[in-house]
Design an enzyme around this catalytic site. Structure first.
Site, PDB file in Angstrom:
ATOM      1  N   SER A 136      -0.380   1.291  -5.703  1.00  0.00           N
ATOM      2  CA  SER A 136       0.067   2.657  -5.464  1.00  0.00           C
ATOM      3  C   SER A 136      -0.556   3.217  -4.198  1.00  0.00           C
ATOM      4  O   SER A 136      -0.813   4.404  -4.089  1.00  0.00           O
ATOM      5  CB  SER A 136      -0.315   3.540  -6.657  1.00  0.00           C
ATOM      6  OG  SER A 136      -1.717   3.519  -6.864  1.00  0.00           O
ATOM      7  N   CYS A 137      -0.805   2.364  -3.220  1.00  0.00           N
ATOM      8  CA  CYS A 137      -1.527   2.801  -2.033  1.00  0.00           C
ATOM      9  C   CYS A 137      -0.651   3.574  -1.066  1.00  0.00           C
ATOM     10  O   CYS A 137      -1.142   4.190  -0.140  1.00  0.00           O
ATOM     11  CB  CYS A 137      -2.144   1.597  -1.309  1.00  0.00           C
ATOM     12  SG  CYS A 137      -0.920   0.502  -0.570  1.00  0.00           S
ATOM     13  N   GLY A 138       0.674   3.554  -1.267  1.00  0.00           N
ATOM     14  CA  GLY A 138       1.545   4.332  -0.415  1.00  0.00           C
ATOM     15  C   GLY A 138       2.000   3.618   0.836  1.00  0.00           C
ATOM     16  O   GLY A 138       2.736   4.177   1.640  1.00  0.00           O
TER      17      GLY A 138
END
Length: 293
Positions: A114-116
């Protein structure tokens, strides 16, 4: 070392019939990894093989790639008021000359799912960190051997037999020999423990080996395999699209839905030795191997 399992009294209901019993649960506890005294990462894990976990994590993040780059790994005092050791804090000392990572970028050491980052940025980041090329690795494995790996992995899961709640990662040769296996409540941790074992045993890169995992094939797991120089990864469940992209980029072989005598080959099909190649047209980039007659 902390407990791997715990016993709890539960209420069991089967077809409307209630009973009380004692159940065995897998333990989940935090592990803080420090690098030369500086906090680096906290992960929820099953206690056991903690040194392997810390070493494998550093390989996966591109901090180290050879055993000689790690000077020492030691447990630190835990966080209890009396200062007693909980075995939940580890400090890794790097060898002289090994550069420290930029620990100010804390999100790099949390969870990359979920680091983008966009897909291209993720691929580029792994490409710049990987030290071991795998595209020219000479591994070849036949279908009958490959289809036996899930069962061989399952047969060696000792803690799973007692709890039913653990992921597993196993390293196999092209002949189906199990070299090492690690279990953990987190599938990423299981792979890191396996890679850490290889690092501390001076086995990296893991040429001509197959990584078999008990869950799905995510981008992060393919990344860890590439960072360890593993040319092939197989999973009992599905891969993600980015995992397939990364495997293709690296020149890895990626197999999903490896169950019974069937599998899907999403990348690197040349390493799979087919007994009877199918002539039917198939979508580019994937290959479905049907059950043997």
């Amino acid at each position: 070392m902390g407990r791997v399992t715990a016993r709890e009294r539960i209420l069991r209901i089967r077809e409307g019939v209630e009973s009380e019993r004692v159940d065995t649960l897998v333990v989940e506890e935090p592990l803080e990894i420090r690098l030369d005294g500086t906090p680096l990462s906290i992960t929820m894990r099953t206690p056991g093989n903690d040194f392997d976990l810390a070493a494998g994590f550093l390989v996966s993040e591109g901090v180290v790639a050879e055993g000689r780059e790690v000077a020492a790994i030691r447990y630190c005092a835990g966080a209890t008021e009396d200062g007693s050791n909980t075995y939940n804090v580890l400090d890794v000392s790097l060898a002289p000359g090994v550069p420290l990572p930029d620990t100010s970028l804390e999100r790099n050491f949390y969870t990359s799912s979920s680091c983008g980052l966009c897909g291209k940025a993720s691929l580029d980041a792994v490409r710049t960190k990987a030290r071991w090329p795998v595209g020219e690795d000479g591994l070849r494995i036949d279908v009958p051997t490959l289809t036996e790996l899930p069962e061989r992995l399952r047969e060696s899961q000792r803690v799973f037999d007692r709890t039913g709640g653990l992921h597993a990662a196993g390293l196999f040769t092209a002949e189906g020999e199990l070299l090492a296996l690690r279990e953990d409540v987190g599938r990423h941790n299981a792979v890191d423990k396996l890679i850490g074992w290889a690092l501390l045993s001076d086995r990296l890169p893991l040429r001509e080996t197959v990584l078999m995992v008990s869950g799905r094939a995510s981008f992060e797991l393919v990344q860890k395999a590439w960072m360890a120089g593993i040319p092939m990864m197989a999973a009992v469940s599905a891969p993600s699209s980015l995992a397939v992209d990364l495997a293709t980029e690296a020149g890895m072989t990626l197999v999903g839905f490896l169950r019974g005598r069937s599998m899907n080959v999403y990348a690197g099909r040349d390493r799979i030795l087919l007994e009877a190649p199918e002539e039917a047209a198939m979508p580019e980039g994937s290959l479905t191997v049907p059950p043997a007659p």
